[in-house]
Design an enzyme around this catalytic site. Structure first.
Site, PDB file in Angstrom:
ATOM      1  N   TRP A 107      39.008  34.424  41.009  1.00 46.13           N
ATOM      2  CA  TRP A 107      40.219  35.104  40.604  1.00 46.13           C
ATOM      3  C   TRP A 107      41.274  34.791  41.645  1.00 46.13           C
ATOM      4  O   TRP A 107      40.957  34.449  42.777  1.00 46.13           O
ATOM      5  CB  TRP A 107      40.019  36.601  40.379  1.00 46.13           C
ATOM      6  CG  TRP A 107      39.864  37.483  41.578  1.00 46.13           C
ATOM      7  CD1 TRP A 107      40.840  38.206  42.200  1.00 46.13           C
ATOM      8  CD2 TRP A 107      38.648  37.785  42.281  1.00 46.13           C
ATOM      9  NE1 TRP A 107      40.311  38.922  43.245  1.00 46.13           N
ATOM     10  CE2 TRP A 107      38.962  38.678  43.316  1.00 46.13           C
ATOM     11  CE3 TRP A 107      37.319  37.374  42.143  1.00 46.13           C
ATOM     12  CZ2 TRP A 107      38.016  39.174  44.198  1.00 46.13           C
ATOM     13  CZ3 TRP A 107      36.386  37.869  43.020  1.00 46.13           C
ATOM     14  CH2 TRP A 107      36.735  38.765  44.019  1.00 46.13           C
ATOM     15  N   ASP A 126      33.492  34.479  45.034  1.00 52.69           N
ATOM     16  CA  ASP A 126      32.307  35.265  45.356  1.00 52.69           C
ATOM     17  C   ASP A 126      31.224  34.340  45.885  1.00 52.69           C
ATOM     18  O   ASP A 126      31.096  33.198  45.445  1.00 52.69           O
ATOM     19  CB  ASP A 126      31.782  35.995  44.121  1.00 52.69           C
ATOM     20  CG  ASP A 126      32.625  37.206  43.752  1.00 52.69           C
ATOM     21  OD1 ASP A 126      33.446  37.638  44.584  1.00 52.69           O
ATOM     22  OD2 ASP A 126      32.447  37.722  42.643  1.00 52.69           O
ATOM     23  N   ASN A 154      39.995  41.402  39.406  1.00 51.65           N
ATOM     24  CA  ASN A 154      38.943  41.367  40.422  1.00 51.65           C
ATOM     25  C   ASN A 154      37.722  42.202  40.071  1.00 51.65           C
ATOM     26  O   ASN A 154      36.861  42.399  40.905  1.00 51.65           O
ATOM     27  CB  ASN A 154      39.510  41.805  41.778  1.00 51.65           C
ATOM     28  CG  ASN A 154      39.974  43.245  41.791  1.00 51.65           C
ATOM     29  OD1 ASN A 154      39.763  43.993  40.851  1.00 51.65           O
ATOM     30  ND2 ASN A 154      40.641  43.632  42.861  1.00 51.65           N
ATOM     31  N   ASP A 155      37.617  42.699  38.849  1.00 56.39           N
ATOM     32  CA  ASP A 155      36.497  43.564  38.477  1.00 56.39           C
ATOM     33  C   ASP A 155      35.396  42.851  37.699  1.00 56.39           C
ATOM     34  O   ASP A 155      34.603  43.489  37.032  1.00 56.39           O
ATOM     35  CB  ASP A 155      37.010  44.741  37.649  1.00 56.39           C
ATOM     36  CG  ASP A 155      37.851  45.689  38.483  1.00 56.39           C
ATOM     37  OD1 ASP A 155      37.567  45.796  39.682  1.00 56.39           O
ATOM     38  OD2 ASP A 155      38.774  46.298  37.938  1.00 56.39           O
TER      39      ASP A 155
END
Length: 181
Positions: A107, A126, A154-155
């Site tokens: 993201w 990540d 970002n979720d």
């Protein structure tokens, strides 16, 4: 088989003669109360800091154009991060800890560097392959967008492009400067 049935019947009748429904309810209530008290017992907690404070030592980049502590949520690059900081987990703001792999799916956020006042495009990757690091959790949503723009949200578990979808921590890689507009 009838011997086992007879033994079970005699045992059941013996218990029924010596106990009552109220006694059974009292026993169940005491067991539930005791079970509720178990978390209050003094045990070693895995998430507690290590002896000596356990706080991460400050990690400055050493570059005056990249100010701040890379182990703190208020570091300028982390304006849209959501997760554990790789800087606290054995990696850095640009690198994953050993034994993990950086996800190619990311993201994007735009953060302003306080040293030069310019905005930079930050790719939040990540690191995947090991269980969550559990240190330095940050959830900053300054540049978060609704789910209609998933590339800016970002979720999501962004480990889908790696060999393991197990999340460990998040990095903040500078891609370039943002256009002034």
């Amino acid at each position: 088989m009838s011997e086992i049935d007879g033994l079970a019947e005699r045992l059941s009748r013996s218990i029924a003669r010596r106990s009552s429904r109220r006694g059974l309810l009292r026993f169940i209530g005491a067991a539930l109360t005791g079970a509720a008290a178990i978390p209050l017992l003094p045990v070693s907690r895995a998430a507690e800091p290590a002896p000596g404070g356990g706080a991460m030592p400050p990690q400055a980049s050493g570059n005056p154009q990249d100010p701040g502590d890379q182990t703190q949520c208020d570091y300028w690059r982390y304006c849209a991060i959501d997760g554990f900081l790789c800087s606290c987990c054995g990696g850095g703001p640009n690198s994953c800890p050993p034994g993990t792999e950086m996800s190619p799916i990311t993201w994007i956020g735009t953060c302003q560097n306080p040293a030069d006042g310019r905005s930079y495009i930050i790719s939040y990757n990540d690191c995947c392959g090991k269980s969550s690091c559990g240190r330095c959790l940050c959830n900053r949503n300054e540049a978060d967008r609704p789910m209609v723009r998933p590339q800016s949200n970002n979720d999501i578990n962004w480990c889908l492009g790696t060999s393991s979808s197990v999340y460990n921590c998040s990095t903040a890689v500078i891609l370039g400067t943002a256009l002034e507009g």
